[in-house]
Design an enzyme around this catalytic site. Structure first.
Site, PDB file in Angstrom:
ATOM      1  N   HIS A   1       0.829  -1.208   0.000  1.00 25.12           N
ATOM      2  CA  HIS A   1       0.000   0.000   0.000  1.00 25.12           C
ATOM      3  C   HIS A   1       0.866   1.262   0.000  1.00 25.12           C
ATOM      4  O   HIS A   1       0.558   2.240  -0.671  1.00 25.12           O
ATOM      5  CB  HIS A   1      -0.923   0.002   1.224  1.00 25.12           C
TER       6      HIS A   1
ATOM      7  N   ASP B   1      -5.262   6.022   1.807  1.00 20.76           N
ATOM      8  CA  ASP B   1      -5.434   4.649   1.316  1.00 20.76           C
ATOM      9  C   ASP B   1      -6.877   4.172   1.485  1.00 20.76           C
ATOM     10  O   ASP B   1      -7.594   4.618   2.386  1.00 20.76           O
ATOM     11  CB  ASP B   1      -4.508   3.734   2.110  1.00 20.76           C
TER      12      ASP B   1
ATOM     13  N   GLN C   1      12.446  -5.997  -7.169  1.00 25.02           N
ATOM     14  CA  GLN C   1      11.482  -6.582  -8.113  1.00 25.02           C
ATOM     15  C   GLN C   1      11.341  -5.840  -9.441  1.00 25.02           C
ATOM     16  O   GLN C   1      11.332  -6.456 -10.498  1.00 25.02           O
ATOM     17  CB  GLN C   1      10.109  -6.706  -7.437  1.00 25.02           C
TER      18      GLN C   1
ATOM     19  N   HIS D   1       1.685 -14.029  -7.120  1.00 23.38           N
ATOM     20  CA  HIS D   1       0.454 -14.218  -6.341  1.00 23.38           C
ATOM     21  C   HIS D   1      -0.627 -13.232  -6.806  1.00 23.38           C
ATOM     22  O   HIS D   1      -1.737 -13.254  -6.293  1.00 23.38           O
ATOM     23  CB  HIS D   1       0.742 -14.031  -4.851  1.00 23.38           C
TER      24      HIS D   1
ATOM     25  N   TRP E   1      -1.783  -6.524  -6.689  1.00 24.71           N
ATOM     26  CA  TRP E   1      -2.005  -5.587  -7.803  1.00 24.71           C
ATOM     27  C   TRP E   1      -0.726  -4.871  -8.231  1.00 24.71           C
ATOM     28  O   TRP E   1      -0.510  -4.616  -9.414  1.00 24.71           O
ATOM     29  CB  TRP E   1      -3.102  -4.585  -7.447  1.00 24.71           C
TER      30      TRP E   1
ATOM     31  N   SER F   1       2.297  -6.058  -8.188  1.00 23.11           N
ATOM     32  CA  SER F   1       3.067  -6.999  -9.018  1.00 23.11           C
ATOM     33  C   SER F   1       2.469  -7.081 -10.417  1.00 23.11           C
ATOM     34  O   SER F   1       3.192  -7.121 -11.411  1.00 23.11           O
ATOM     35  CB  SER F   1       3.086  -8.382  -8.368  1.00 23.11           C
TER      36      SER F   1
HETATM   37  O1  LIG Z   1      10.959  -8.939  -2.467  1.00 17.30           O
HETATM   38  C1  LIG Z   1      10.148  -8.087  -2.820  1.00 17.30           C
HETATM   39  C2  LIG Z   1       8.751  -8.252  -2.643  1.00 17.30           C
HETATM   40  C3  LIG Z   1       7.904  -7.259  -3.062  1.00 17.30           C
HETATM   41  N1  LIG Z   1       8.411  -6.118  -3.613  1.00 17.30           N
HETATM   42  C4  LIG Z   1       7.489  -5.039  -3.997  1.00 17.30           C
HETATM   43  O2  LIG Z   1       6.447  -4.982  -3.032  1.00 17.30           O
HETATM   44  C5  LIG Z   1       5.200  -4.722  -3.661  1.00 17.30           C
HETATM   45  C6  LIG Z   1       4.270  -5.856  -3.327  1.00 17.30           C
HETATM   46  O3  LIG Z   1       2.960  -5.500  -3.656  1.00 17.30           O
HETATM   47  P1  LIG Z   1       1.910  -6.550  -4.259  1.00 17.30           P
HETATM   48  O4  LIG Z   1       2.488  -7.241  -5.407  1.00 17.30           O
HETATM   49  O5  LIG Z   1       0.648  -5.794  -4.531  1.00 17.30           O
HETATM   50  O6  LIG Z   1       1.739  -7.637  -3.140  1.00 17.30           O
HETATM   51  P2  LIG Z   1       1.378  -7.552  -1.552  1.00 17.30           P
HETATM   52  O7  LIG Z   1       2.525  -7.046  -0.836  1.00 17.30           O
HETATM   53  O8  LIG Z   1       0.884  -8.898  -1.213  1.00 17.30           O
HETATM   54  O9  LIG Z   1       0.176  -6.479  -1.553  1.00 17.30           O
HETATM   55  C7  LIG Z   1      -1.025  -6.344  -0.798  1.00 17.30           C
HETATM   56  O10 LIG Z   1      -1.594  -5.122  -1.287  1.00 17.30           O
HETATM   57  C8  LIG Z   1      -1.949  -5.118  -2.670  1.00 17.30           C
HETATM   58  C9  LIG Z   1      -2.512  -3.734  -2.993  1.00 17.30           C
HETATM   59  O11 LIG Z   1      -3.735  -3.514  -2.363  1.00 17.30           O
HETATM   60  C10 LIG Z   1      -2.967  -6.219  -2.958  1.00 17.30           C
HETATM   61  O12 LIG Z   1      -3.267  -6.244  -4.341  1.00 17.30           O
HETATM   62  C11 LIG Z   1      -2.404  -7.562  -2.499  1.00 17.30           C
HETATM   63  O13 LIG Z   1      -3.346  -8.583  -2.719  1.00 17.30           O
HETATM   64  C12 LIG Z   1      -2.056  -7.469  -1.023  1.00 17.30           C
HETATM   65  O14 LIG Z   1      -1.547  -8.707  -0.550  1.00 17.30           O
HETATM   66  C13 LIG Z   1       5.481  -4.602  -5.154  1.00 17.30           C
HETATM   67  O15 LIG Z   1       5.625  -3.235  -5.476  1.00 17.30           O
HETATM   68  C14 LIG Z   1       6.828  -5.304  -5.343  1.00 17.30           C
HETATM   69  O16 LIG Z   1       7.602  -4.770  -6.396  1.00 17.30           O
HETATM   70  C15 LIG Z   1       9.766  -5.945  -3.793  1.00 17.30           C
HETATM   71  O17 LIG Z   1      10.204  -4.900  -4.310  1.00 17.30           O
HETATM   72  N2  LIG Z   1      10.594  -6.937  -3.376  1.00 17.30           N
END
Ligand SMILES: O=c1ccn([C@@H]2O[C@H](COP(=O)(O)OP(=O)(O)O[C@H]3O[C@H](CO)[C@@H](O)[C@H](O)[C@H]3O)[C@@H](O)[C@H]2O)c(=O)[nH]1
Length: 470
Positions: free
Chosen positions: A25, A127, A347, A362, A365, A367
């Site tokens: 977020h 948010d 990432q 997974h 959003w 990702s």
């Molecule tokens: O080793 C890592 C892991 C993650 N990321 C970053 O962290 C963010 C992860 O976000 P996301 O892919 O959305 O996953 P979650 O952390 O699981 O996000 C939560 O928040 C999102 C936005 O509401 C929802 O879509 C997901 O389901 C919810 O689990 C992204 O920008 C990635 O690039 C990194 O840079 N390095």
């Protein structure tokens, strides 16, 4: 409070940004804030509210040379949150509603900060887990780190409050374009956990309901990708103040969302030595940790497939006998073709490398959006929250991904998963061609006259006119 009011003059429009403390977020809202400050230039003064332990995540933005300041308010203590914890990354996935409830404790301190400020903000951008900020006496703009279709689904659930059926029973969102339907087990985990009559849950419910009545909505998406859902939101909310500003991307790589656990250069040179589109990247976001059985099955699939891969492996947030890293000997067996990153991976840099062709995700959003910008084929494994919706969008609507697995506890068949990996880097998928087209549309949206840049500028104009009315 660490805000400095001296350099805020009444000729500039002051905006308050309030991120929800979870990586998935904060990252997109900070990226958006960065864009806002760059586009708004001298017209805007931006203050970002964080609690002390989250201040380090804001540092890259504060040192970007833009007119952005921090407002640091003490974290409101909460009986279900251990002292010292201020971010959901230090809580289990079930910690989201507790954090939503806890942050409601900032209502009174925020009201008094606004009331005593010499040039108070004209609006707050917060948010979508902070709907209660609707009640601060200034217009509230909801920021959605999730898809526009997820906003449609959440609004429907929390306003209509449909009765929850059996796990396999299908629920249909008949009013939402394309009539989305799911078994109950795949619907928003927060909604499924709601406890009627519990004061903390009533707060969470009201906070979600407030979203539907917000003054404006900013979504990390772009109109070519989700126009029908953006139009639906405009119709349902009864106004046009809905801005699709994505993809919001880091202006510089830095330590976005956390310090990377390996030097970015090391990962880049490893990828430099690989052929175009031949590497599979595996990562499940900032929250999900695989069970030991899932980890073994995934390791076995990667080993059997023979593909080149980068795997970001997360450890559980606390000692957990069922989850965690059990990859003894694995790295030796895949030496030369597999890179395991234990902890935080860079990432966006990995996804954008020419060698990376597929992404086992997974479907968080962020990702998804990052994969779209990279033009990478998605192999979907949704687990919870909005991820089933995102996977449906990716596979069935946009057709830029293929299904790999689904469910938080499902253990994939290693042979089947190995086949998915092999196909993803060797096959001539039509999905990859579409992914490249969608990438172009995403990049067009953030060009100077692109739809998302026009929306950011339109948003700034609205903010400035709010300031003039004061
Ligand atoms: O080793 C890592 C892991 C993650 N990321 C970053 O962290 C963010 C992860 O976000 P996301 O892919 O959305 O996953 P979650 O952390 O699981 O996000 C939560 O928040 C999102 C936005 O509401 C929802 O879509 C997901 O389901 C919810 O689990 C992204 O920008 C990635 O690039 C990194 O840079 N390095």
């Amino acid at each position: 409070m660490t805000v400095n009011a001296e350099n805020i003059t009444p000729t500039r429009t002051h905006v308050l940004i309030f991120p929800f403390p979870a990586q998935g977020h904060m990252i997109p809202l900070f990226d958006f804030t960065h864009r806002l400050a760059l586009r708004g230039g001298a017209a805007l003064k931006i203050t970002v509210l964080v609690t002390p332990k989250n201040l380090p995540f804001l540092s890259p933005l504060l040192s970007a040379g833009l007119d952005i300041e921090a407002l640091t308010l003490p974290f409101p203590s909460h009986p279900s949150i251990p002292s010292g914890v201020e971010n959901v990354q230090d809580l289990p996935p079930s910690g989201f509603p507790t954090m939503i409830h806890a942050l409601g404790g900032l209502h009174a301190p925020l009201l008094s900060w606004i009331a005593s400020h010499p040039f108070p903000p004209v609006a707050i951008v917060s948010d979508f887990f902070l709907g209660w900020t609707q009640h601060l006496g200034i217009p509230r703009v909801e920021f959605s780190p999730s898809a526009a279709v997820t906003c449609c689904i959440l609004d429907t659930l929390w306003i209509e409050m449909p009765t929850i059926g059996d796990d396999d029973e299908i629920f249909e969102f008949t009013k939402i374009p394309n009539s989305w339907k799911y078994p109950w087990s795949q619907i928003s985990s927060i909604y499924l956990s709601y406890v009627h009559g519990d004061p903390a849950w009533e707060f969470v419910r009201d906070s979600f309901r407030d979203n539907a009545a917000c003054w404006g909505l900013v979504v990390n998406t772009f109109s070519d990708m989700e126009s029908v859902y953006l139009e639906h939101l405009k119709k349902e909310m009864g106004h046009d103040r809905i801005w699709a500003v994505g993809p919001v991307l880091p202006v510089s790589e830095g330590n976005r969302g956390g310090r990377t656990s390996v030097p970015v250069d090391h990962v880049m040179s490893w990828l430099d030595a690989r052929a175009d589109n031949h590497v599979v990247y595996v990562c499940f976001g900032s929250q999900a940790v695989l069970t030991k059985e899932q980890t073994l099955a995934l390791a076995s699939a990667l080993e059997k497939s023979g593909v080149h891969f980068v795997w970001a492996v997360k450890e559980p947030f606390e000692e957990d006998s069922t989850r965690g890293n059990i990859l003894d000997g694995f790295e030796d067996r895949v030496a030369g073709r597999g890179l395991v990153i234990r902890g935080w991976a860079p990432q966006v840099a990995v996804l954008q490398h020419r060698a990376v062709g597929a992404f086992l995700t997974h479907c968080g959003w962020n990702s998804v959006v990052e994969a779209v910008v990279a033009g990478v084929l998605m192999l979907t494994w949704p687990m919870r929250a909005d991820q089933y919706t995102d996977a449906t969008l990716v596979v069935d609507e946009l057709k830029v991904g293929v299904r790999a697995c689904e469910g938080p506890d499902t253990v994939p068949d290693p042979d089947e998963l190995a086949r998915v990996f092999v196909d993803s880097v060797t096959g001539k998928q039509t999905e990859r061609i579409r992914a490249m087209k969608l990438r172009e549309a995403a990049l067009d949206a953030i060009q100077e006259r692109g739809s998302s840049v026009r929306d950011i500028d339109g948003f700034i104009e609205h903010l400035v006119s709010l300031g003039l009315k004061k």
